[in-house]
Design a protein around this motif. Structure first.
Motif, short mmCIF file in Angstrom:
data_model
loop_
_atom_site.label_atom_id
_atom_site.label_comp_id
_atom_site.label_asym_id
_atom_site.label_seq_id
_atom_site.Cartn_x
_atom_site.Cartn_y
_atom_site.Cartn_z
N PHE A 193 11.03 12.66 15.93
CA PHE A 193 9.85 11.40 16.62
C PHE A 193 10.52 10.22 17.17
N THR A 194 9.88 9.52 17.94
CA THR A 194 10.43 8.20 18.34
C THR A 194 10.00 7.23 17.11
N ALA A 195 10.55 6.09 17.09
CA ALA A 195 10.42 5.29 15.83
C ALA A 195 8.79 5.08 15.86
N VAL A 196 8.41 4.67 16.74
CA VAL A 196 6.98 4.10 17.15
C VAL A 196 5.93 5.23 16.76
N THR A 197 6.35 6.40 17.03
CA THR A 197 5.46 7.64 17.00
C THR A 197 5.52 7.89 15.46
N ALA A 198 6.66 7.89 14.84
CA ALA A 198 6.81 8.40 13.43
C ALA A 198 5.96 7.39 12.56
N ALA A 199 6.23 5.86 13.17
CA ALA A 199 5.41 5.04 12.06
C ALA A 199 4.03 5.30 12.34
N LEU A 200 3.76 5.44 13.57
CA LEU A 200 1.88 5.61 13.97
C LEU A 200 1.35 6.97 12.99
N ILE A 201 2.07 8.13 12.94
CA ILE A 201 1.84 9.36 12.31
C ILE A 201 1.78 9.14 10.75
N GLY A 202 3.03 8.09 10.37
CA GLY A 202 3.13 7.80 8.91
C GLY A 202 1.88 7.23 8.36
N PHE A 203 1.48 6.04 9.11
CA PHE A 203 0.37 5.06 8.87
C PHE A 203 -0.89 5.86 8.93
N SER A 204 -1.11 6.57 9.63
CA SER A 204 -2.31 7.33 10.02
C SER A 204 -2.54 8.26 8.75
N LEU A 205 -1.82 9.20 8.61
CA LEU A 205 -1.65 10.06 7.53
C LEU A 205 -1.83 9.46 6.09
N HIS A 206 -0.99 8.31 5.83
CA HIS A 206 -1.08 7.70 4.78
C HIS A 206 -2.23 7.09 4.34
N SER A 207 -2.86 6.33 5.09
CA SER A 207 -4.10 5.44 5.04
C SER A 207 -5.08 6.34 4.93
N SER A 208 -5.19 7.56 5.69
CA SER A 208 -6.22 8.59 5.67
C SER A 208 -6.69 8.79 4.23
N ALA A 209 -5.81 8.83 3.23
CA ALA A 209 -6.03 9.31 1.87
C ALA A 209 -6.66 8.53 1.46
N TYR A 210 -6.49 7.16 1.48
CA TYR A 210 -7.39 6.05 0.75
C TYR A 210 -8.76 5.88 1.48
N MET A 211 -8.73 6.27 2.63
CA MET A 211 -10.09 5.94 3.46
C MET A 211 -10.92 7.33 3.11
N ALA A 212 -10.14 8.34 2.82
CA ALA A 212 -11.18 9.48 2.57
C ALA A 212 -11.65 9.21 1.15
N GLU A 213 -11.11 8.73 0.19
CA GLU A 213 -11.83 8.33 -1.09
C GLU A 213 -12.91 7.42 -0.86
N ILE A 214 -12.64 6.15 -0.18
CA ILE A 214 -13.49 5.57 0.08
C ILE A 214 -14.69 5.91 0.92
N ASN A 215 -14.53 6.87 1.81
CA ASN A 215 -15.71 7.46 2.54
C ASN A 215 -16.41 8.37 1.72
N ARG A 216 -15.80 9.34 0.92
CA ARG A 216 -16.42 9.99 -0.04
C ARG A 216 -17.10 9.30 -0.88
N SER A 217 -16.85 8.15 -1.78
CA SER A 217 -17.56 7.37 -2.49
C SER A 217 -18.96 6.78 -1.86
N ALA A 218 -18.77 6.48 -0.60
CA ALA A 218 -19.68 5.71 0.31
C ALA A 218 -20.97 6.80 0.53
N LEU A 219 -20.33 8.12 0.88
CA LEU A 219 -21.54 9.02 1.29
C LEU A 219 -22.11 9.41 0.17
N ASN A 220 -21.38 9.51 -1.17
CA ASN A 220 -22.17 9.97 -2.54
C ASN A 220 -23.03 9.12 -2.87
N SER A 221 -23.02 7.77 -2.46
CA SER A 221 -23.79 6.78 -3.02
C SER A 221 -25.10 6.88 -2.48
N VAL A 222 -25.32 7.32 -1.34
CA VAL A 222 -26.50 7.35 -0.52
C VAL A 222 -27.10 8.55 -1.50
#
Length: 226
Positions: A92-121
């Motif tokens: 990958f180009t450096a920019v593409t690798a960074a975008l993929i890395g930040f997207s996948l890495h952050s998705s794990a944290y946002m998954a737990e936030i989303n799960r908690s928010a959905l379950n709170s309803v």
């Protein structure tokens, strides 16, 4: 303390002349942080639904992915994408690798936030929607998500702030973002202290704008629930 030359801590003239060059990297910083946030939010929502699934064949892969991403440093994952994958023919180009890395890495944290928010309803709202003949997705989009979004905004905003600051790690794989350009100026002028203080204020300014945006979103969704 007496040995410190306080006059050399911050060179205002260097900061002024260097600022336009450093700011040329702000586009990459915004692309990596906001792009990673946007893509990660979509992936995170899918992962949250997977974590809540009754099917183990869906639930456990989602849990494994989230656990791995939360348990490994961002920098290690960036190096894996940019320097490691070429060994097996994937590059990958450096920019593409960074975008993929930040997207996948952050998705794990946002998954737990989303799960908690959905379950709170309250589950009673699912039952009421079912009694009215609404489908799963009709209930999700019309009733559950608006309420969950209001709950998720503050922690998701914190993730975005972390992504903005962590985007400086992309400099380690040669992405010419803010911090990479500050390093170049510091090495050229032999004054890292001034440019690092300067780029710190730039990151702070971006973060303040995000905080203002967060406050407006919170007010908007608060009013929409009344």
């Amino acid at each position: 303390m007496g040995a410190i030359d306080w006059g050399n801590i911050f060179d205002l003239q260097l900061a002024i002349t260097s600022l336009p060059y450093i700011l040329q990297g702000i586009g990459y910083t915004i692309l990596i942080s906001f792009g990673g946030m946007s893509i990660g939010l979509v992936i995170g929502f899918i992962l949250a639904l997977g974590r809540n699934s009754k099917w183990h064949i869906i639930k456990w892969p989602a849990r494994l992915f989230i656990s791995y991403m939360r348990g490994t440093p961002m920098l290690v994952f960036l190096f894996l994408l940019y320097f490691g994958l070429p060994n097996i023919g994937i590059q990958f180009t450096a920019v593409t690798a960074a975008l993929i890395g930040f997207s996948l890495h952050s998705s794990a944290y946002m998954a737990e936030i989303n799960r908690s928010a959905l379950n709170s309803v309250e589950k009673g709202q699912w039952e009421a929607a079912t009694a009215l003949g609404m489908s799963y997705w009709q209930t999700m989009w019309s009733i559950i998500l608006p309420q969950a979004t209001r709950i998720a905004i503050p922690p998701l905003s914190n993730v975005l702030l972390d992504l903005i600051k962590a985007s400086s790690l992309a400099a380690m794989i040669t992405v010419p973002e803010l911090f990479q350009r500050a390093k170049i100026v510091g090495g050229r002028e032999f004054d890292y202290l001034t440019v690092y203080i300067l780029v710190g204020f730039v990151y702070w300014g971006i973060s303040v704008l995000v905080e203002v945006w967060q406050s407006r979103l919170e007010r908007r969704f608060s009013f929409s629930q009344k």
